[in-house]
Design an enzyme around this catalytic site. Structure first.
Site, PDB file in Angstrom:
ATOM      1  N   PHE A 119       0.801  -1.228   0.000  1.00 45.62           N
ATOM      2  CA  PHE A 119       0.000   0.000   0.000  1.00 45.62           C
ATOM      3  C   PHE A 119       0.835   1.280   0.000  1.00 45.62           C
ATOM      4  CE2 PHE A 119       0.367  -1.860   4.239  1.00 45.62           C
ATOM      5  CZ  PHE A 119       1.020  -0.854   4.931  1.00 45.62           C
ATOM      6  N   TYR A 120       2.066   1.227  -0.464  1.00 43.76           N
ATOM      7  CA  TYR A 120       2.898   2.423  -0.497  1.00 43.76           C
ATOM      8  C   TYR A 120       2.582   3.267  -1.731  1.00 43.76           C
ATOM      9  CZ  TYR A 120       6.003   1.016   3.357  1.00 43.76           C
ATOM     10  OH  TYR A 120       6.534   0.694   4.583  1.00 43.76           O
ATOM     11  N   ALA A 121       1.446   3.943  -1.666  1.00 46.42           N
ATOM     12  CA  ALA A 121       1.031   4.830  -2.752  1.00 46.42           C
ATOM     13  C   ALA A 121      -0.030   5.779  -2.218  1.00 46.42           C
ATOM     14  CB  ALA A 121       0.467   4.022  -3.918  1.00 46.42           C
TER      15      ALA A 121
END
Length: 341
Positions: A63-65
């Site tokens: 979920f790095y966005a």
């Protein structure tokens, strides 16, 4: 060439990695993602700087966005497609099992997350280590640890990690299945009783401690002087230590004091702080982020820096005397509820 290496814990005790890991979050979890080629060069520089046979420890997430999507893993997929020879030179740790800001450590949630992560990562690189990003209090620990163990047996990934957990949870989890690494926030701005207990427990059990944000989310890097230095929409502006200008101003006096010590030693303030984190124990592996090759190398070189007892004490005395203000809260109650699970 960076010299200092370390062995990982748990089921990865035969894996040698650099003394300093590489966090990839801020390559994609920013308003304007970093161009691929710049990311690739930052990653390659860290791998190439290590001795032969040593893997670069990379840390990514499902979920790095900005939209909590898989942009970070998709960037890595493109990296490995362009440089397939680097797949075996990296040890990839990935966090997942989140539904929005809530952990979902049900069997269905973890399994779906692992499959989604591998899909985004592509066929060239397999997940080395998977971590539920937070402890899910709705699901018994024994149940979700057993799910992780089953997925290891199925070959979905090779090693189990935990993230943002307390020492008791770590001990209980490790008794069910060996835990390779536990990821918690540690820096001169985040070193309190919980951190000390997790480090002590991990050292006793032979588990690596992956110390994320060793530079206080960038403050201790020396380049952030005010809120204006962060792009509008930067997630850090939600944090107490960034959104409150008076707190930020006070904490910058600590950075200035540490910078003076760093100059005396002939290193950067970022390197001094990373070396300080590494000196907290042989199992502690600092995890600074970097999206530039020059910063990647600067961070890695900190693993070769040795602090004398006097230097270590002077840093601690400075922190105690000036006193860090604010906390590491997100300003989002549902997210803060899952700290130290």
């Amino acid at each position: 060439m960076v010299q200092q290496t370390t062995k990982l814990g748990g089921t990865a005790s035969n894996v040698s990695v650099g003394r300093v890991a590489h966090g990839l979050m801020m390559m994609t979890w920013i308003p304007t993602p970093v161009p691929d080629e710049q990311c690739f060069e930052a990653i390659k520089a860290g791998i190439d700087a290590l001795p032969a046979g040593t893997k670069a420890f990379l840390n990514s997430s499902e979920f790095y966005a900005s939209d909590f999507g898989t942009a970070n893993l998709e960037m890595l997929s493109r990296f490995y497609a362009k440089y397939p020879e680097y797949a075996d030179k990296t040890f990839l740790s990935v966090k997942g099992a989140m539904k929005g800001r809530e952990p979902n450590n049900s069997e269905e949630g973890i399994r779906a997350s692992v499959e989604n992560c591998q899909r985004a990562l592509g066929p060239i690189k397999k997940l080395d280590l998977f971590q539920p990003a937070r402890v899910d209090r709705k699901v018994p620990l024994e149940q979700w640890m057993q799910t992780l163990a089953t997925l290891v047996k199925e070959g979905k990934f090779s090693h189990i990690g935990l993230s943002e957990c307390n020492a008791d949870t770590l001990r209980k989890a490790h008794a069910i299945h060996p835990v390779t690494a536990v990821e918690i926030e540690i820096s001169p701005f985040a070193y309190e009783e919980n951190q000390k207990k997790v480090i002590a427990t991990a050292t006793e059990l032979g588990i690596s401690v992956i110390a994320y944000s060793p530079l206080g989310r960038g403050i201790l890097g020396g380049n952030i002087k005010s809120q204006a230095d962060l792009e509008e929409g930067d997630i850090r502006l939600r944090f107490t230590r960034f959104k409150d200008q008076e707190i930020l101003k006070h904490n910058l006096t600590i950075v200035e004091a540490l910078d003076a010590m760093a100059k005396k030693k002939g290193v950067t303030v970022a390197q001094l702080c990373i070396a300080w984190v590494a000196s907290l124990g042989p199992s502690v592996i600092p995890l600074p982020g970097s999206s530039k090759s020059t910063r990647t190398l600067e961070n890695l070189e900190a693993g070769d820096i040795v602090l004398s007892a006097e230097e270590f004490a002077a840093i601690n005395d400075t922190l105690a005397r000036l006193g860090v203000k604010g906390d590491r809260s997100y300003g989002i109650p549902e997210a803060e509820a899952h700290l130290w699970g």
